[in-house]
Design a protein around this motif. Structure first.
Motif: not given
Length: 241
Positions: A18-38, A99-104
């Motif tokens: 799987x790609x790293x942006x889809x790794x989940x932290x606390x039930x949410x993917x790294x990608x979604x953490x960034x998209x939700x902030x946007x 711009x937002x990095x998908x791993x932070x």
């Protein structure tokens, strides 16, 4: 734009399938953490670049409405950070963009940090405005600091100075920066240096807790930091261990 095209080699064996942006932290993917902030900052359209297991990211964001996601396809050739932005410029337009990095990602303490970044933006004197984090309010960071910030927000390289701050993986950039950019793979880091030389690289210190997830053993640390920051917003503001 969310930079999500990396290979995630340090996250193996998780990223073998799987790609790293889809790794989940606390039930949410790294990608979604960034998209939700946007989304919280009022962004209605986000460009996400893909390269590694691209179909998984395309499928994951297909149903997302806020922000609406447009895919920038790098599946045939990985373009690095700046190359990926240049490739996506037709979708990003002529106005300054995030711009937002998908791993932070980060837990805001109070107002949205991306909204604060927009308020701090001044196109007359800036080409790049970086979001910065205090190393004492960070989890998962194993290196030194990145930048020293002047009273007016201007940045220079810290060269590891303990008084410096960490680049938090989010920024506002004016597209004029890429006017003469090459089309192939190249890094955004060189643009930071050219903006410093021109006196046009600025920064804003975020409020809250910043988290980076580089390896599998960083996942439980990140989840503990999320739990602590959400349970105690004052700790998120003052820094967590």
């Amino acid at each position: 734009m969310v930079l999500a095209a990396g290979l995630g080699k340090r996250m193996r064996p998780i990223t073998d399938t799987m790609p790293k942006p889809l790794v989940k932290i606390s039930g949410k993917t790294l990608l979604d953490w960034g998209l939700d902030s946007l989304a919280e900052a009022g962004v209605t359209k986000a460009v996400v670049n893909v390269h590694y297991f691209p179909e998984q990211i395309v499928s994951h964001v297909a149903g997302r409405a806020a922000p609406k996601v447009v895919i920038s396809d790098e599946s045939e050739r990985l373009l690095d950070s700046a190359g990926g932005i240049v490739h996506a410029l037709p979708e990003l337009g002529k106005a300054p963009f995030y711009i937002v990095n998908a791993d932070t990602f980060w837990i805001d303490a109070g107002a949205s940090n991306l909204a604060r970044l927009a308020l701090a933006w001044d196109a007359a004197k800036m080409d790049i405005l970086l979001m910065l984090a205090d190393i004492k309010s960070a989890t998962g960071h194993s290196g030194g600091t990145d930048f020293l910030i002047a009273p007016d927000g201007a940045l220079r390289r810290s060269k590891g100075d303990a008084a410096g701050l960490i680049y938090a993986g989010a920024a506002i950039i004016h597209p004029r920066l890429f006017r003469d950019a090459p089309a192939g793979p190249h890094s955004l880091n060189a643009y930071f240096d050219s903006a410093i030389a021109a006196g046009r690289l600025f920064g804003m210190t975020m409020r809250g807790h910043w988290i980076t997830v580089g390896t599998p053993d960083a996942i439980p640390l990140a989840e503990a930091a999320v739990a602590g920051a959400l349970a105690n917003p004052a700790s998120a503001l003052n820094g967590l261990k």
